[in-house]
Scaffold this active site. Sequence first.
Site, PDB file in Angstrom:
ATOM      1  N   SER A 198      -8.998   2.120  -7.938  1.00 29.12           N
ATOM      2  CA  SER A 198      -9.793   1.287  -7.036  1.00 29.12           C
ATOM      3  C   SER A 198     -11.252   1.703  -7.082  1.00 29.12           C
ATOM      4  O   SER A 198     -11.569   2.871  -7.330  1.00 29.12           O
ATOM      5  CB  SER A 198      -9.238   1.484  -5.622  1.00 29.12           C
ATOM      6  OG  SER A 198     -10.125   0.990  -4.664  1.00 29.12           O
ATOM      7  N   TYR A 212      -6.552   6.889   2.282  1.00 31.15           N
ATOM      8  CA  TYR A 212      -6.089   5.990   1.221  1.00 31.15           C
ATOM      9  C   TYR A 212      -6.922   6.204  -0.043  1.00 31.15           C
ATOM     10  O   TYR A 212      -6.398   6.407  -1.135  1.00 31.15           O
ATOM     11  CB  TYR A 212      -6.185   4.516   1.662  1.00 31.15           C
ATOM     12  CG  TYR A 212      -6.123   3.564   0.482  1.00 31.15           C
ATOM     13  CD1 TYR A 212      -4.920   3.349  -0.182  1.00 31.15           C
ATOM     14  CD2 TYR A 212      -7.273   2.932   0.001  1.00 31.15           C
ATOM     15  CE1 TYR A 212      -4.865   2.516  -1.297  1.00 31.15           C
ATOM     16  CE2 TYR A 212      -7.226   2.099  -1.103  1.00 31.15           C
ATOM     17  CZ  TYR A 212      -6.020   1.896  -1.753  1.00 31.15           C
ATOM     18  OH  TYR A 212      -5.986   1.089  -2.856  1.00 31.15           O
ATOM     19  N   LYS A 233      -6.187   7.784  -4.197  1.00 30.96           N
ATOM     20  CA  LYS A 233      -6.542   7.223  -5.519  1.00 30.96           C
ATOM     21  C   LYS A 233      -7.330   8.259  -6.319  1.00 30.96           C
ATOM     22  O   LYS A 233      -7.101   8.425  -7.521  1.00 30.96           O
ATOM     23  CB  LYS A 233      -7.362   5.939  -5.351  1.00 30.96           C
ATOM     24  CG  LYS A 233      -6.588   4.784  -4.735  1.00 30.96           C
ATOM     25  CD  LYS A 233      -5.510   4.257  -5.668  1.00 30.96           C
ATOM     26  CE  LYS A 233      -4.676   3.159  -5.038  1.00 30.96           C
ATOM     27  NZ  LYS A 233      -3.443   2.858  -5.766  1.00 30.96           N
TER      28      LYS A 233
HETATM   29  P1  NAD Z   1       0.970  -4.624  -2.101  1.00 28.33           P
HETATM   30  O1  NAD Z   1       1.223  -3.832  -0.862  1.00 28.33           O
HETATM   31  O2  NAD Z   1       1.142  -6.099  -2.049  1.00 28.33           O
HETATM   32  O3  NAD Z   1       1.846  -4.047  -3.308  1.00 28.33           O
HETATM   33  C1  NAD Z   1       2.287  -2.717  -3.359  1.00 28.33           C
HETATM   34  C2  NAD Z   1       3.782  -2.748  -3.563  1.00 28.33           C
HETATM   35  O4  NAD Z   1       4.269  -1.404  -3.640  1.00 28.33           O
HETATM   36  C3  NAD Z   1       4.531  -3.433  -2.419  1.00 28.33           C
HETATM   37  O5  NAD Z   1       5.401  -4.404  -2.970  1.00 28.33           O
HETATM   38  C4  NAD Z   1       5.314  -2.300  -1.761  1.00 28.33           C
HETATM   39  O6  NAD Z   1       6.530  -2.748  -1.224  1.00 28.33           O
HETATM   40  C5  NAD Z   1       5.486  -1.341  -2.915  1.00 28.33           C
HETATM   41  N1  NAD Z   1       5.663   0.079  -2.532  1.00 28.33           N
HETATM   42  C6  NAD Z   1       4.902   0.808  -1.694  1.00 28.33           C
HETATM   43  N2  NAD Z   1       5.375   2.062  -1.617  1.00 28.33           N
HETATM   44  C7  NAD Z   1       6.449   2.125  -2.443  1.00 28.33           C
HETATM   45  C8  NAD Z   1       7.362   3.145  -2.789  1.00 28.33           C
HETATM   46  N3  NAD Z   1       7.278   4.372  -2.264  1.00 28.33           N
HETATM   47  N4  NAD Z   1       8.339   2.866  -3.679  1.00 28.33           N
HETATM   48  C9  NAD Z   1       8.458   1.636  -4.210  1.00 28.33           C
HETATM   49  N5  NAD Z   1       7.629   0.622  -3.905  1.00 28.33           N
HETATM   50  C10 NAD Z   1       6.642   0.869  -3.033  1.00 28.33           C
HETATM   51  O7  NAD Z   1      -0.515  -4.258  -2.590  1.00 28.33           O
HETATM   52  P2  NAD Z   1      -1.382  -4.861  -3.762  1.00 28.33           P
HETATM   53  O8  NAD Z   1      -2.600  -5.424  -3.157  1.00 28.33           O
HETATM   54  O9  NAD Z   1      -0.544  -5.686  -4.657  1.00 28.33           O
HETATM   55  O10 NAD Z   1      -1.811  -3.519  -4.489  1.00 28.33           O
HETATM   56  C11 NAD Z   1      -1.131  -3.019  -5.608  1.00 28.33           C
HETATM   57  C12 NAD Z   1      -1.779  -1.717  -6.035  1.00 28.33           C
HETATM   58  O11 NAD Z   1      -3.148  -1.939  -6.329  1.00 28.33           O
HETATM   59  C13 NAD Z   1      -1.756  -0.616  -4.976  1.00 28.33           C
HETATM   60  O12 NAD Z   1      -1.555   0.604  -5.614  1.00 28.33           O
HETATM   61  C14 NAD Z   1      -3.144  -0.691  -4.387  1.00 28.33           C
HETATM   62  O13 NAD Z   1      -3.558   0.541  -3.842  1.00 28.33           O
HETATM   63  C15 NAD Z   1      -3.962  -1.042  -5.613  1.00 28.33           C
HETATM   64  N6  NAD Z   1      -5.229  -1.697  -5.278  1.00 28.33           N
HETATM   65  C16 NAD Z   1      -5.220  -2.811  -4.500  1.00 28.33           C
HETATM   66  C17 NAD Z   1      -6.428  -3.416  -4.175  1.00 28.33           C
HETATM   67  C18 NAD Z   1      -6.458  -4.616  -3.267  1.00 28.33           C
HETATM   68  O14 NAD Z   1      -7.517  -4.929  -2.737  1.00 28.33           O
HETATM   69  N7  NAD Z   1      -5.375  -5.346  -3.080  1.00 28.33           N
HETATM   70  C19 NAD Z   1      -7.623  -2.891  -4.653  1.00 28.33           C
HETATM   71  C20 NAD Z   1      -7.584  -1.756  -5.457  1.00 28.33           C
HETATM   72  C21 NAD Z   1      -6.375  -1.168  -5.765  1.00 28.33           C
HETATM   73  C1  WQD Z   2     -14.597  -7.219   2.386  1.00 28.79           C
HETATM   74  C2  WQD Z   2     -15.820  -7.480   3.237  1.00 28.79           C
HETATM   75  C3  WQD Z   2     -15.751  -6.395   5.376  1.00 28.79           C
HETATM   76  C4  WQD Z   2     -12.426  -8.663   7.038  1.00 28.79           C
HETATM   77  C5  WQD Z   2     -10.838  -2.940   0.635  1.00 28.79           C
HETATM   78  C6  WQD Z   2     -10.563  -1.484   0.469  1.00 28.79           C
HETATM   79  C7  WQD Z   2     -10.776  -1.079  -0.959  1.00 28.79           C
HETATM   80  C8  WQD Z   2      -9.972  -1.982  -1.897  1.00 28.79           C
HETATM   81  C9  WQD Z   2     -10.228  -3.414  -1.635  1.00 28.79           C
HETATM   82  C10 WQD Z   2      -7.851  -1.022  -2.330  1.00 28.79           C
HETATM   83  C11 WQD Z   2     -16.290  -6.213   3.964  1.00 28.79           C
HETATM   84  C12 WQD Z   2     -15.748  -7.890   5.525  1.00 28.79           C
HETATM   85  C13 WQD Z   2     -13.401  -8.163   6.200  1.00 28.79           C
HETATM   86  C14 WQD Z   2     -12.806  -9.420   8.169  1.00 28.79           C
HETATM   87  C15 WQD Z   2     -15.103  -9.156   7.541  1.00 28.79           C
HETATM   88  N1  WQD Z   2      -8.569  -1.816  -1.713  1.00 28.79           N
HETATM   89  N2  WQD Z   2     -14.718  -8.404   6.442  1.00 28.79           N
HETATM   90  N3  WQD Z   2     -14.139  -9.622   8.370  1.00 28.79           N
HETATM   91  O1  WQD Z   2     -13.294  -3.253   2.526  1.00 28.79           O
HETATM   92  O2  WQD Z   2     -14.405  -4.246   0.472  1.00 28.79           O
HETATM   93  O3  WQD Z   2     -12.206  -3.204   0.279  1.00 28.79           O
HETATM   94  O4  WQD Z   2     -10.005  -3.700  -0.239  1.00 28.79           O
HETATM   95  O5  WQD Z   2      -8.129  -0.145  -3.082  1.00 28.79           O
HETATM   96  O6  WQD Z   2     -10.402   0.253  -1.076  1.00 28.79           O
HETATM   97  O7  WQD Z   2     -11.447  -0.761   1.306  1.00 28.79           O
HETATM   98  O8  WQD Z   2     -12.361  -5.343   1.411  1.00 28.79           O
HETATM   99  O9  WQD Z   2     -11.534  -7.527   2.191  1.00 28.79           O
HETATM  100  O10 WQD Z   2     -11.443  -5.554   3.769  1.00 28.79           O
HETATM  101  O11 WQD Z   2     -13.634  -6.545   3.180  1.00 28.79           O
HETATM  102  O12 WQD Z   2     -16.295  -9.360   7.762  1.00 28.79           O
HETATM  103  O13 WQD Z   2     -11.977  -9.851   8.975  1.00 28.79           O
HETATM  104  O14 WQD Z   2     -15.464  -8.417   4.261  1.00 28.79           O
HETATM  105  O15 WQD Z   2     -16.568  -5.796   6.347  1.00 28.79           O
HETATM  106  O16 WQD Z   2     -17.688  -6.275   3.988  1.00 28.79           O
HETATM  107  P1  WQD Z   2     -13.164  -3.956   1.254  1.00 28.79           P
HETATM  108  P2  WQD Z   2     -12.137  -6.278   2.664  1.00 28.79           P
END
Ligand code: NAD
Ligand code: WQD
Length: 336
Positions: A125, A150, A154
């Site tokens: 991330s 969190y 990572k």
């Molecule tokens: P998500 O929660 O939809 O998907 C994660 C999945 O992992 C879920 O289906 C959950 O049930 C499963 N899971 C969690 N813990 C587990 C365990 N111990 N064993 C087996 N399964 C488990 O989230 P997502 O948005 O699809 O994110 C996927 C990955 O990408 C995560 O690692 C997240 O940290 C990373 N990521 C997400 C974002 C984002 O903004 N969505 C950004 C950067 C990184």
């Molecule tokens: C985006 C912008 C909020 C909700 C997060 C994690 C990051 C990564 C991606 C996993 C920000 C604003 C949000 C709302 C708002 N995840 N906002 N009202 O914070 O950039 O990133 O998700 O790795 O680690 O921190 O994403 O979608 O929460 O927010 O104004 O109800 O929208 O302040 O500026 P963020 P987000």
Amino acid sequence: MKNILVTGGAGYIGSHICVELLNQGYGAIVMDNLCNSSKKALARVEEITGKRVKFYEADIREKSAFDEIFTSNDIYGVIHMAGLKAVGESVKEPLAYFDNNIGGTIVLLEAMKKRRVKRMIFSSSATVYDLGGEECLKETSPLGNSTSPYGRTKSVIEQMLTDIYASDNVWSIVMLRYFNPIGAHKSGLIGENPKGIPNNLMPYITQVAVGKRERVNVFGGDYNTPDGTCVRDYIHVMDLADGHIKAIRKFEETGLFVYNLGTGCPQSVLEVIHAFERANDLQIQYAIAPRRAGDAAKYYANADKAGEELGWKATRSIEDMCRDSWNWQSKNPDGY
Ligand code: NAD
Ligand code: WQD
């Protein structure tokens, strides 16, 4: 056929990756404990692709679960997405995050080492960067002290993977640093399905659009940005999925690789809201609210390295992302 084990494959990003894996001729084997997802997502993946997903309902912290998965399947490599991801929850429950994300990754890596499956793509991330420094982030930009447990998981996992490669350079490890994934598959059959009040911006906007929430609270209107609201790099989840398919090609080489996956196009919160209104011909109520703790004013990706080394580039616009997010939400107002 090359089989890819996708941990967390029933989740938001994982389900979209499974679609692309199957469309590109890979086998998709999903391991997920469904703590934040639904099995229905995988049925929808099968509906979209006309192909089967092999599913194991299991926790990555369960050592024995891997015995069955690795003995019954010939696994080419692993896309490791399983993990908890709610920033605010991680501040309240840090141990749960260390246990699940870091502990689970250790169990998975041990199983992979034992079976000599030494190819992994890891869902990292942008949160691993020092987000108070440079705004345009390159893979070489300074890494930061994450602002949440969190984010720390990572960073720690990236360090663990670096040490593992240093100890045994037979591994092929690709760390993909996602920026802000939004959007959904164009069919509207799969998408983001948060439990409770959405933490992230796009699902909040779509829930306002569908009438579940009154208005979007825009967290902070006095940042040092052109319109005063925070700026991020939003990327379509299908572009992200495509990035994983390109990254699988790196499995043919050994090495430790790291790539940003973003568009390089910065967008403010208000710009996203207005793009959503334009793309869907809808009005979204919003109000400026206090800042949210831990938010950085502005950051976005320089994704040139993924372009040069993987031949990958995001192709979908913010309007595409908004249209596809709404297509999913309007067809599935209550999720799966
Ligand atoms: P998500 O929660 O939809 O998907 C994660 C999945 O992992 C879920 O289906 C959950 O049930 C499963 N899971 C969690 N813990 C587990 C365990 N111990 N064993 C087996 N399964 C488990 O989230 P997502 O948005 O699809 O994110 C996927 C990955 O990408 C995560 O690692 C997240 O940290 C990373 N990521 C997400 C974002 C984002 O903004 N969505 C950004 C950067 C990184
Ligand atoms: C985006 C912008 C909020 C909700 C997060 C994690 C990051 C990564 C991606 C996993 C920000 C604003 C949000 C709302 C708002 N995840 N906002 N009202 O914070 O950039 O990133 O998700 O790795 O680690 O921190 O994403 O979608 O929460 O927010 O104004 O109800 O929208 O302040 O500026 P963020 P987000």
